[in-house]
Scaffold this active site. Structure first.
Site, PDB file in Angstrom:
ATOM      1  N   ARG A  62       0.827  -1.226   0.000  1.00 29.70           N
ATOM      2  CA  ARG A  62       0.000   0.000   0.000  1.00 29.70           C
ATOM      3  C   ARG A  62       0.852   1.263   0.000  1.00 29.70           C
ATOM      4  O   ARG A  62       0.393   2.330  -0.392  1.00 29.70           O
ATOM      5  CB  ARG A  62      -0.989  -0.049   1.161  1.00 29.70           C
ATOM      6  N   GLU A  99       3.925  -8.158  12.670  1.00 33.04           N
ATOM      7  CA  GLU A  99       2.957  -8.409  13.738  1.00 33.04           C
ATOM      8  C   GLU A  99       2.506  -9.868  13.679  1.00 33.04           C
ATOM      9  O   GLU A  99       2.223 -10.485  14.680  1.00 33.04           O
ATOM     10  CB  GLU A  99       1.760  -7.462  13.535  1.00 33.04           C
TER      11      GLU A  99
HETATM   12  C1  PRP Z   1       1.422  -4.029   6.509  1.00 30.06           C
HETATM   13  C2  PRP Z   1       1.497  -2.530   6.381  1.00 30.06           C
HETATM   14  C3  PRP Z   1       2.938  -2.247   6.704  1.00 30.06           C
HETATM   15  C4  PRP Z   1       3.267  -3.315   7.725  1.00 30.06           C
HETATM   16  C5  PRP Z   1       3.289  -2.707   9.100  1.00 30.06           C
HETATM   17  O1  PRP Z   1       1.903  -4.617   5.364  1.00 30.06           O
HETATM   18  O2  PRP Z   1       1.124  -2.097   5.092  1.00 30.06           O
HETATM   19  O3  PRP Z   1       3.770  -2.382   5.556  1.00 30.06           O
HETATM   20  O4  PRP Z   1       2.237  -4.301   7.649  1.00 30.06           O
HETATM   21  O5  PRP Z   1       3.594  -3.655  10.073  1.00 30.06           O
HETATM   22  P1  PRP Z   1       4.867  -3.540  11.031  1.00 30.06           P
HETATM   23  O6  PRP Z   1       4.973  -2.103  11.462  1.00 30.06           O
HETATM   24  O7  PRP Z   1       4.527  -4.464  12.181  1.00 30.06           O
HETATM   25  O8  PRP Z   1       6.051  -4.009  10.270  1.00 30.06           O
HETATM   26  P2  PRP Z   1       1.866  -6.195   5.156  1.00 30.06           P
HETATM   27  O9  PRP Z   1       3.033  -6.813   5.815  1.00 30.06           O
HETATM   28  O10 PRP Z   1       0.494  -6.668   5.566  1.00 30.06           O
HETATM   29  O11 PRP Z   1       2.128  -6.361   3.611  1.00 30.06           O
HETATM   30  P3  PRP Z   1       1.283  -5.977   2.294  1.00 30.06           P
HETATM   31  O12 PRP Z   1       1.088  -4.468   2.325  1.00 30.06           O
HETATM   32  O13 PRP Z   1       2.184  -6.403   1.180  1.00 30.06           O
HETATM   33  O14 PRP Z   1      -0.010  -6.700   2.345  1.00 30.06           O
HETATM   34  N1  ADE Z   2      -0.103  -4.575   9.302  1.00 29.45           N
HETATM   35  C1  ADE Z   2       0.250  -4.987  10.521  1.00 29.45           C
HETATM   36  N2  ADE Z   2      -0.769  -4.891  11.372  1.00 29.45           N
HETATM   37  C2  ADE Z   2      -1.818  -4.410  10.662  1.00 29.45           C
HETATM   38  C3  ADE Z   2      -3.154  -4.081  10.976  1.00 29.45           C
HETATM   39  N3  ADE Z   2      -3.620  -4.241  12.209  1.00 29.45           N
HETATM   40  N4  ADE Z   2      -3.956  -3.600  10.011  1.00 29.45           N
HETATM   41  C4  ADE Z   2      -3.462  -3.445   8.755  1.00 29.45           C
HETATM   42  N5  ADE Z   2      -2.208  -3.747   8.391  1.00 29.45           N
HETATM   43  C5  ADE Z   2      -1.396  -4.221   9.337  1.00 29.45           C
END
Ligand code: PRP
Ligand code: ADE
Length: 175
Positions: A62, A99
């Site tokens: 995103r 997470e």
């Molecule tokens: C989500 C979000 C951040 C990350 C934040 O991405 O868009 O990039 O998690 O989490 P953190 O601060 O605990 O590292 P995700 O890993 O879901 O990947 P995606 O956007 O490719 O679906």
């Molecule tokens: N990436 C890690 N934690 C998330 C949450 N709670 N919602 C959306 N993206 C995430």
């Protein structure tokens, strides 16, 4: 279309996605709304008025949508940080904890020149693991990070402190 007066009003929460116990903050509803999307981009840019930014770096996935719009607005280039195995050229890699899991991110090794001023962009700051890995990659290439910009900070997960302890300036539109 969702009606709202603040960015927060356009964000949807999906319970138990992608795993039980996770409250997933879904920004696709914000991106889909012309007023909400413009508001988010304008507000993310606001703190950097008049500052030198040479490139915007976006975190998959995103962060690409936000970072592309922000780079266009600033008339600067955009650089993606991608999950392992997606970038075609020569890359450097960094592993990190999520997470809900573990992953490796990569950047092209010629994407940033030493001394370039970088704005790092993503939709959400949770544990800070993803952004910290991105910071590490940018700094390994000699980039100087001006700031890290997010739509959402989840304060209970401590990401802001992780980034601030790395010396970063951090901006988020809502908690
Ligand atoms: C989500 C979000 C951040 C990350 C934040 O991405 O868009 O990039 O998690 O989490 P953190 O601060 O605990 O590292 P995700 O890993 O879901 O990947 P995606 O956007 O490719 O679906
Ligand atoms: N990436 C890690 N934690 C998330 C949450 N709670 N919602 C959306 N993206 C995430």
């Amino acid at each position: 279309m969702r009606q709202g007066t603040t960015v927060r009003d356009y964000i949807r929460t999906i319970v138990d996605f992608p795993h039980e116990g996770i409250m997933f903050r879904d920004v696709t509803t914000l991106f889909a709304d012309p007023r909400g999307f413009r508001m988010a981009i304008d507000q993310m840019l606001h703190p950097y008025a008049g500052m030198r930014i040479d490139k915007v770096v976006g975190l998959e996935a995103r962060g690409f949508i936000l970072g592309g719009a922000i780079a266009h607005q600033l008339s600067v280039g955009f650089v993606p940080i991608r999950k392992k195995g997606k970038l075609p050229g020569t890359t450097i890699s960094q592993d990190y904890k999520l997470e809900y899991g573990e992953a490796i991110v990569e950047i092209h090794d010629d994407a940033i020149a030493p001394g370039e001023k970088i704005l790092l962009v993503d939709d959400l700051l949770a544990t800070g693991g993803t952004a910290a890995a991105g910071i590490r990659l940018i700094e390994r290439l000699g980039g100087e990070i001006v700031s890290c910009a997010f739509i959402i900070d989840l304060p209970e997960l401590g990401g802001r402190k992780v980034l601030e302890d790395l010396g970063m300036d951090v901006h988020a539109l809502c908690d």
